[in-house]
Design a protein around this motif. Structure first.
Motif, PDB file in Angstrom:
ATOM      1  N   VAL A 283      -0.576  -1.458   0.703  1.00 51.65           N
ATOM      2  CA  VAL A 283       0.478  -2.471   0.710  1.00 51.65           C
ATOM      3  C   VAL A 283       1.717  -1.952   0.002  1.00 51.65           C
ATOM      4  CG1 VAL A 283       1.123  -4.786  -0.050  1.00 51.65           C
ATOM      5  CG2 VAL A 283      -1.169  -4.374   0.853  1.00 51.65           C
ATOM      6  N   SER A 338       4.099 -12.452   2.132  1.00 52.54           N
ATOM      7  CA  SER A 338       3.126 -11.387   1.880  1.00 52.54           C
ATOM      8  C   SER A 338       2.104 -11.806   0.821  1.00 52.54           C
ATOM      9  CB  SER A 338       3.843 -10.106   1.433  1.00 52.54           C
ATOM     10  OG  SER A 338       4.509  -9.493   2.511  1.00 52.54           O
ATOM     11  N   VAL A 360       1.697  -6.033  -3.323  1.00 54.32           N
ATOM     12  CA  VAL A 360       2.857  -6.789  -2.831  1.00 54.32           C
ATOM     13  C   VAL A 360       3.968  -6.780  -3.876  1.00 54.32           C
ATOM     14  CG1 VAL A 360       3.706  -9.079  -2.186  1.00 54.32           C
ATOM     15  CG2 VAL A 360       1.511  -8.269  -1.304  1.00 54.32           C
TER      16      VAL A 360
END
Length: 389
Positions: A283, A338, A360
């Motif tokens: 991520v 997200s 994130v």
């Protein structure tokens, strides 16, 4: 209220709330706060923890506002024609596909982390426009328009992913009843009584219908925020825009910061980097790198495509490559959607969920730094041009 309607302050408030949540979770008081966030508040037909009341309840109001904006842009705004929508749509497709590819290359081999591929597909419009407001003085309006259209399409993708991927034990009967209530809600929004008392009665009935639709969607197995989306698309445009204007300070000043705070209540693992989950790194890299590459490459190609029937002069590219890089850097700030996708993707595995949330936060912060530098340089370039002309 004016401050909460601005582009700069809500972005700063959102970042501060997330930083505060992460800090508190890692202080001695952290376990008590985390425990408090999981305390259940039971109401008729709904038994949710406090954190879920935020992510499933209050966040539905945010998604209502998103859907109202989407409805406007699709019918009257920047996405109301093929000519307007084709370029940001293709760029947005790149900004979705490339982060997914990067995520799967890093974390796709492990079945425990594979399901996190939707997390890096989102762009946080509040943050992106906040960066533009702070660092982008002098940028031409096409950059902002392109970014706005891009982020709106990303929001639509996120909504579809939430609706399709995270439905559990689907009850089509309850969902059908919810849809009927949404239709009635939309019909009532088109009623304009002359008398003030009648108008108040209609508004009260619409609120009751909205809450009932939310409860039914919650019980149907579809994520409850989708109720906000359905209601936002169903409401009459004028009424929806007025409602969104009234709700905007509350969304920017309370709902989104509260969600960011609760979502960021994550304990940083006390392990070596090699022991961290691949989901965190996937991520973290996919947001700033995948978004930038996807948006720039696909956007560069899209800006050179002339839809059939559109005169070439009318289709002159609105962004050169450096401006497109600025827009791509801005697109890497995922944050709100997200964070929600991370919570949903790894709902059954708290350890990986928390690490993906850290991904994130780290990826969005990295993108923020990169886009602040790029946007500042491009804005300075245009200010110098303006000063010399």
């Amino acid at each position: 209220m004016t401050l909460l309607r601005s582009e700069r302050f809500p972005a700063v408030l959102l970042l501060a709330a997330a930083a505060l949540g992460l800090l508190i979770a890692n202080l001695p008081v952290g376990p008590a706060v985390l425990h408090a966030s999981e305390v259940h508040l039971t109401l008729p037909w709904a038994d949710l923890s406090l954190s879920h009341w935020v992510s499933d309840g209050l966040l539905a109001i945010f998604f209502f506002g998103v859907a109202v904006e989407l409805q406007y842009e699709l019918t009257s705004g920047e996405l109301s024609s093929v000519r307007k929508a084709i370029q940001p749509a293709i760029a947005a497709a790149g900004g979705v596909l490339v982060p997914i590819l990067i995520y799967l290359l890093i974390a796709g081999a492990d079945p425990a982390t594979r399901d996190g591929w939707p997390i890096a597909t989102a762009t946080d419009i509040a943050f992106a426009l906040g960066v533009l407001a702070v660092f982008g003085r002098g940028l031409p309006s096409p950059v902002r328009v392109f970014l706005l259209a891009l982020a709106i399409i990303d929001d639509l993708v996120g909504i579809v992913l939430i609706a399709v991927l995270f439905a559990t034990d689907l009850d089509l009967g309850l969902l059908a009843i919810a849809v009927v209530l949404v239709v009635v809600f939309g019909a009532l929004s088109r009623v304009e009584p002359e008398h003030r008392g009648a108008r108040i009665a209609v508004i009260a009935l619409m609120i009751v219908l909205a809450v009932a639709a939310w409860l039914l969607v919650l019980q149907s197995g579809v994520h409850a925020t989708i109720a906000g989306v359905l209601l936002g698309f169903a409401v009459r445009q004028g009424a929806g825009l007025r409602t969104r204007h009234v709700l905007e300070p509350w969304i920017n000043g309370a709902i989104l910061p509260l969600f960011a705070f609760v979502a960021a209540l994550v304990v940083i693992p006390q392990v070596s980097p090699s022991e961290l989950s691949p989901a965190l790194w996937a991520v973290w890299i996919a947001l700033p790198v995948g978004k930038l590459i996807g948006i720039v490459v696909f956007g560069w190609l899209a800006l050179r495509i002339r839809p059939r029937g559109v005169p070439r002069a009318e289709h002159t590219p609105i962004l050169n490559l450096p401006d497109l890089i600025a827009a791509g850097a801005l697109g890497g700030v995922g944050f709100t959607v997200s964070l929600l996708l991370a919570k949903l993707a790894f709902a059954e595995d708290p350890a990986i969920r928390d690490q993906s949330i850290l991904g994130v936060l780290g990826g969005s912060l990295t993108a923020l730094v990169v886009c602040a530098v790029v946007v500042s340089l491009r804005a300075r370039h245009y200010r110098l041009i303006a000063a010399s002309s």
